[in-house]
Design a protein around this motif. Structure first.
Motif, PDB file in Angstrom:
ATOM      1  N   LEU A 160       1.220  -1.279  -0.208  1.00 38.95           N
ATOM      2  CA  LEU A 160      -0.045  -0.115   0.228  1.00 38.95           C
ATOM      3  C   LEU A 160       0.657   1.779   0.089  1.00 38.95           C
ATOM      4  CD1 LEU A 160      -2.351  -1.129   2.374  1.00 38.95           C
ATOM      5  CD2 LEU A 160      -2.751  -1.011   0.220  1.00 38.95           C
ATOM      6  N   GLU A 161       1.791   1.115  -0.532  1.00 35.48           N
ATOM      7  CA  GLU A 161       2.892   1.904  -0.896  1.00 35.48           C
ATOM      8  C   GLU A 161       1.876   2.890  -1.412  1.00 35.48           C
ATOM      9  OE1 GLU A 161       6.304   1.819  -3.098  1.00 35.48           O
ATOM     10  OE2 GLU A 161       6.950   0.901  -2.049  1.00 35.48           O
ATOM     11  N   HIS A 162       0.855   3.507  -2.118  1.00 36.16           N
ATOM     12  CA  HIS A 162       0.034   4.398  -2.636  1.00 36.16           C
ATOM     13  C   HIS A 162      -0.883   5.180  -1.577  1.00 36.16           C
ATOM     14  CE1 HIS A 162      -2.161   0.572  -3.216  1.00 36.16           C
ATOM     15  NE2 HIS A 162      -2.941   1.340  -2.907  1.00 36.16           N
ATOM     16  N   ASN A 163      -1.585   4.148  -0.283  1.00 36.71           N
ATOM     17  CA  ASN A 163      -2.228   5.281   0.287  1.00 36.71           C
ATOM     18  C   ASN A 163      -1.371   4.800   2.274  1.00 36.71           C
ATOM     19  OD1 ASN A 163      -4.464   5.066   2.086  1.00 36.71           O
ATOM     20  ND2 ASN A 163      -5.498   3.489   1.382  1.00 36.71           N
ATOM     21  N   PRO A 164      -0.512   5.920   2.559  1.00 38.24           N
ATOM     22  CA  PRO A 164       0.066   5.788   2.961  1.00 38.24           C
ATOM     23  C   PRO A 164      -0.505   6.243   4.848  1.00 38.24           C
ATOM     24  CG  PRO A 164       0.597   7.608   2.208  1.00 38.24           C
ATOM     25  CD  PRO A 164      -0.113   6.932   0.938  1.00 38.24           C
ATOM     26  N   ASN A 165      -2.086   6.588   4.619  1.00 39.35           N
ATOM     27  CA  ASN A 165      -2.538   6.842   5.662  1.00 39.35           C
ATOM     28  C   ASN A 165      -3.753   5.366   5.638  1.00 39.35           C
ATOM     29  OD1 ASN A 165      -1.178   9.135   7.508  1.00 39.35           O
ATOM     30  ND2 ASN A 165      -1.915   9.720   4.747  1.00 39.35           N
ATOM     31  N   PHE A 166      -3.587   4.468   5.577  1.00 41.04           N
ATOM     32  CA  PHE A 166      -4.747   3.209   5.300  1.00 41.04           C
ATOM     33  C   PHE A 166      -5.500   2.778   6.877  1.00 41.04           C
ATOM     34  CE2 PHE A 166      -1.124   0.588   5.670  1.00 41.04           C
ATOM     35  CZ  PHE A 166      -1.372  -0.488   6.646  1.00 41.04           C
ATOM     36  N   LEU A 167      -4.716   2.573   7.787  1.00 41.47           N
ATOM     37  CA  LEU A 167      -5.336   2.829   8.648  1.00 41.47           C
ATOM     38  C   LEU A 167      -6.109   4.029   9.829  1.00 41.47           C
ATOM     39  CD1 LEU A 167      -3.178  -0.146   9.576  1.00 41.47           C
ATOM     40  CD2 LEU A 167      -5.372  -0.898   9.849  1.00 41.47           C
ATOM     41  N   ARG A 168      -5.632   5.293   8.675  1.00 40.40           N
ATOM     42  CA  ARG A 168      -6.197   6.032   9.837  1.00 40.40           C
ATOM     43  C   ARG A 168      -7.158   6.797   9.703  1.00 40.40           C
ATOM     44  NH1 ARG A 168      -0.715   7.896   9.414  1.00 40.40           N
ATOM     45  NH2 ARG A 168       1.019   7.506  11.382  1.00 40.40           N
ATOM     46  N   LYS A 169      -8.399   5.694   9.842  1.00 39.35           N
ATOM     47  CA  LYS A 169      -9.588   6.234   9.240  1.00 39.35           C
ATOM     48  C   LYS A 169     -10.447   5.307  10.711  1.00 39.35           C
ATOM     49  CE  LYS A 169     -10.284   2.155   5.956  1.00 39.35           C
ATOM     50  NZ  LYS A 169     -10.233   2.423   4.652  1.00 39.35           N
ATOM     51  N   PRO A 170     -11.779   6.110  11.321  1.00 42.57           N
ATOM     52  CA  PRO A 170     -12.575   5.822  11.833  1.00 42.57           C
ATOM     53  C   PRO A 170     -13.305   4.514  12.001  1.00 42.57           C
ATOM     54  CG  PRO A 170     -12.612   8.058  12.098  1.00 42.57           C
ATOM     55  CD  PRO A 170     -11.996   7.231  10.982  1.00 42.57           C
ATOM     56  N   MET A 171     -13.211   3.880  12.865  1.00 44.96           N
ATOM     57  CA  MET A 171     -14.093   2.280  12.849  1.00 44.96           C
ATOM     58  C   MET A 171     -14.887   2.465  14.242  1.00 44.96           C
ATOM     59  SD  MET A 171     -10.934   0.162  11.272  1.00 44.96           S
ATOM     60  CE  MET A 171      -9.128   0.840  12.243  1.00 44.96           C
ATOM     61  N   ILE A 172     -15.925   1.826  14.108  1.00 48.52           N
ATOM     62  CA  ILE A 172     -17.290   2.090  14.449  1.00 48.52           C
ATOM     63  C   ILE A 172     -17.447   0.522  15.138  1.00 48.52           C
ATOM     64  CG2 ILE A 172     -19.265   2.701  15.278  1.00 48.52           C
ATOM     65  CD1 ILE A 172     -17.818   4.557  14.079  1.00 48.52           C
ATOM     66  N   GLY A 173     -16.954   0.441  16.251  1.00 51.44           N
ATOM     67  CA  GLY A 173     -17.053  -1.224  16.982  1.00 51.44           C
ATOM     68  C   GLY A 173     -18.672  -2.023  17.423  1.00 51.44           C
ATOM     69  N   ILE A 174     -18.180  -2.941  18.020  1.00 49.93           N
ATOM     70  CA  ILE A 174     -19.525  -3.284  18.742  1.00 49.93           C
ATOM     71  C   ILE A 174     -19.111  -3.482  20.043  1.00 49.93           C
ATOM     72  CG2 ILE A 174     -21.099  -5.309  18.676  1.00 49.93           C
ATOM     73  CD1 ILE A 174     -20.513  -6.637  16.115  1.00 49.93           C
ATOM     74  N   PRO A 175     -19.553  -2.882  21.103  1.00 48.06           N
ATOM     75  CA  PRO A 175     -19.428  -2.611  22.340  1.00 48.06           C
ATOM     76  C   PRO A 175     -19.271  -4.137  22.600  1.00 48.06           C
ATOM     77  CG  PRO A 175     -21.452  -1.734  22.451  1.00 48.06           C
ATOM     78  CD  PRO A 175     -21.259  -2.307  20.949  1.00 48.06           C
ATOM     79  N   GLY A 176     -18.168  -5.008  23.989  1.00 46.90           N
ATOM     80  CA  GLY A 176     -18.014  -5.881  24.334  1.00 46.90           C
ATOM     81  C   GLY A 176     -17.040  -7.188  23.540  1.00 46.90           C
ATOM     82  N   PRO A 233      -1.728   4.007  16.696  1.00 47.11           N
ATOM     83  CA  PRO A 233      -1.233   5.404  16.621  1.00 47.11           C
ATOM     84  C   PRO A 233       0.058   6.020  16.906  1.00 47.11           C
ATOM     85  CG  PRO A 233      -2.587   4.743  18.808  1.00 47.11           C
ATOM     86  CD  PRO A 233      -2.021   3.522  17.312  1.00 47.11           C
ATOM     87  N   GLN A 234       0.710   6.819  15.556  1.00 49.53           N
ATOM     88  CA  GLN A 234       2.219   7.079  16.337  1.00 49.53           C
ATOM     89  C   GLN A 234       2.924   8.325  16.096  1.00 49.53           C
ATOM     90  OE1 GLN A 234       3.471   4.092  12.699  1.00 49.53           O
ATOM     91  NE2 GLN A 234       5.427   4.450  14.006  1.00 49.53           N
ATOM     92  N   ALA A 235       3.799   8.898  17.257  1.00 52.95           N
ATOM     93  CA  ALA A 235       3.326  10.199  17.154  1.00 52.95           C
ATOM     94  C   ALA A 235       4.014  10.566  15.566  1.00 52.95           C
ATOM     95  CB  ALA A 235       4.879  10.493  18.641  1.00 52.95           C
ATOM     96  N   GLY A 236       3.412  12.341  15.388  1.00 53.61           N
ATOM     97  CA  GLY A 236       3.838  12.196  13.981  1.00 53.61           C
ATOM     98  C   GLY A 236       2.679  11.920  13.226  1.00 53.61           C
ATOM     99  N   SER A 237       2.667  11.085  13.482  1.00 51.13           N
ATOM    100  CA  SER A 237       1.371  10.202  12.045  1.00 51.13           C
ATOM    101  C   SER A 237       2.453  10.275  11.094  1.00 51.13           C
ATOM    102  CB  SER A 237      -0.003  10.895  12.126  1.00 51.13           C
ATOM    103  OG  SER A 237      -0.829  10.882  12.835  1.00 51.13           O
ATOM    104  N   PRO A 238       3.845   8.747  10.839  1.00 56.05           N
ATOM    105  CA  PRO A 238       4.290   9.003   9.309  1.00 56.05           C
ATOM    106  C   PRO A 238       3.237   8.115   8.987  1.00 56.05           C
ATOM    107  CG  PRO A 238       4.720   7.658  12.007  1.00 56.05           C
ATOM    108  CD  PRO A 238       3.819   8.534  12.125  1.00 56.05           C
ATOM    109  N   PRO A 239       3.719   7.943   7.704  1.00 57.07           N
ATOM    110  CA  PRO A 239       3.860   6.824   6.598  1.00 57.07           C
ATOM    111  C   PRO A 239       3.221   5.209   7.006  1.00 57.07           C
ATOM    112  CG  PRO A 239       4.521   8.088   4.887  1.00 57.07           C
ATOM    113  CD  PRO A 239       5.327   8.764   7.109  1.00 57.07           C
ATOM    114  N   GLN A 240       2.141   4.991   7.110  1.00 59.84           N
ATOM    115  CA  GLN A 240       2.214   3.017   7.707  1.00 59.84           C
ATOM    116  C   GLN A 240       2.352   2.180   5.966  1.00 59.84           C
ATOM    117  OE1 GLN A 240      -1.853   3.773   8.362  1.00 59.84           O
ATOM    118  NE2 GLN A 240      -1.217   4.019   9.655  1.00 59.84           N
ATOM    119  N   GLY A 241       3.104   1.405   6.080  1.00 57.02           N
ATOM    120  CA  GLY A 241       2.663  -0.225   5.504  1.00 57.02           C
ATOM    121  C   GLY A 241       2.238  -1.244   5.590  1.00 57.02           C
ATOM    122  N   TRP A 242       1.970  -2.145   4.504  1.00 55.60           N
ATOM    123  CA  TRP A 242       1.479  -2.940   4.612  1.00 55.60           C
ATOM    124  C   TRP A 242       1.539  -4.235   3.897  1.00 55.60           C
ATOM    125  CZ3 TRP A 242      -2.841  -4.980   8.808  1.00 55.60           C
ATOM    126  CH2 TRP A 242      -2.916  -5.885   7.985  1.00 55.60           C
TER     127      TRP A 242
END
Length: 423
Positions: free
Chosen positions: A310-326, A336-345
């Protein structure tokens, strides 16, 4: 030679485990850690606490865990083995959809701008194995997708029955190959393996991964396997008072008791921390088991497995995810990382493209999680791998998270320098 741990680090890690399991009904009932190097040495396997919040049995290194999404890496390796032999193609969408005709015509779930209702729209792109392994095919998980939950509720479809009845091939959340969404791609990939080989996924993995690596306590058959003798209890935290209680395992897909039940490529494996560390150390050793000398993947496949998809999408995990309680929390981002550096997958895990500053783990390392607060990382450069096993819900439990970080800090503070291992 690959890295080793100092005596102080070993002592510190055991003390961390003891601290977090001292109050087993309030903090973490029990945990097991296994740290190996690419020489095949078990640097440290230790456990602490109880097998469940009721405190009836001591945790040992021989206890087995529901691996949850740690299964995905096993499935990726199995599928890449078939790619090597030509039985599967990474990019032949027609081959995949012929193997799994249920994929043909699978639509995209979308919200109508006028009515606000969920509607199904046709897709243009074929689905490929590469996309399944990289989670870019468009499949989701109900526990991270309100849209998918709404669709299932409207159509009166049980989320569990999606898996029990092999109807898990639900509508996509976007056009294949255009975005990232963590979901059931590994389950579809595992099904492709079954259709291509005529074998159940767990049977294939037993023959081609577990046996060559001497993973003697791992299985996909939770309810029928004689190998599964020491399963840790699943525990859930009360959101009001923070206490833990034992609950039934959520991932017994063999509810009918039939021996041919579905083997989930995304979450169906059970095993010990030691077994999983053997698997990780093999991948970190260029696909060759340092113990048995069996090669389970070629060097080329290993490089692909660890390459950034995912070099073309370096912020792919930076989107809200709405879970299920419990079960799953609401998350702003997975890693989460300080400074929000690029992410890889890679093909089943996050690639840390920058140093993980709060623990000392360096860049170019790999990690992922399992729903019941399982965690692993791979450090190829230093020739070290680690897995931390608990059985606590909901996912990303803060106490488990602090335990993970404490162990990781202790490892990198006490890592004895060595010659760098090469990928």
């Amino acid at each position: 030679m690959p890295s080793r741990l100092s005596p102080l680090a070993i002592q510190t890690i055991q003390e961390i485990l003891n601290k977090y399991t001292a109050n087993f009904s309030k903090d973490v009932p029990g945990v097991c850690v296994s740290i190996h190097n690419t020489n095949g040495e078990d640097l440290l396997t230790c456990s602490s606490g109880k097998t469940g919040a009721n405190g009836e049995e001591d945790m040992t290194n021989d206890h087995q865990f529901w691996m949850a999404s740690l299964t995905k890496l096993i499935t990726s390796v199995a599928v890449l083995q078939l790619v090597e032999t030509g039985k599967l193609s990474l990019d032949d969408g027609e081959q995949l959809e012929n193997l799994i005709p249920e994929l043909k015509g699978l639509p995209i779930l979308s919200r109508d701008a006028t009515t606000g209702k969920m509607v199904l729209v046709p897709r243009k792109n074929l689905i490929t194995v590469r996309q399944l392994l990289a989670h870019t095919a468009g499949f989701g998980y109900t526990f991270f997708s309100p849209e998918l939950r709404e669709y299932l509720k409207t159509n009166k479809i049980s989320g569990l029955k999606l898996l029990e009845e092999l109807n898990f091939i639900s509508p996509l959340l976007f056009e294949p190959g255009t975005d990232f969404n963590y979901g059931a791609g590994s389950d579809i990939a595992g099904l492709a393996l079954e259709r291509a080989t005529g074998m159940k996924l767990g049977d294939y993995v037993e023959r081609n991964i577990f046996q060559p690596l001497q993973m003697e306590n791992s299985t996909f058959d939770k309810d029928t396997s004689k190998k599964l003798k020491n399963l840790v209890k699943l525990n859930q935290r009360d959101p009001d008072n923070g206490t833990l209680r034992e609950v039934p395992h959520v991932y017994s897909l063999n509810r009918s008791g039939k021996p041919d039940h579905f083997h989930s490529g995304g979450a169906g494996c059970f095993g010990t921390a030691t077994d999983y560390a053997k698997f990780l150390s093999t991948l970190a050793n260029d696909g060759v088991s340092p113990r048995t000398k069996h090669r389970i993947l070629s060097s080329e496949s290993i490089k692909y497995l660890f390459s950034n998809q995912l070099e073309h999408n370096p912020n792919f995990l930076r989107k809200p995810m709405i879970g299920i309680p419990g079960l799953t929390p609401n998350l702003q981002e997975f890693f989460p990382q300080a400074g929000s550096p690029p992410q890889g997958w890679g093909s089943s895990f996050v690639i840390a493209l920058e140093d993980v500053m709060d623990t000392g783990r360096p860049k170019n390392t790999y990690h992922w999680y399992g729903l019941a607060n399982m965690f692993y990382w791979i450090d190829i450069e230093r020739g070290i791998v680690a897995v931390i096993c608990a059985q606590v819900l909901p996912f990303f439990d803060p106490t488990c998270w602090e335990l993970w970080k404490g162990v990781e800090r202790a490892v990198y503070k006490g890592l004895i320098p060595s010659v760098k291992a090469k990928l």
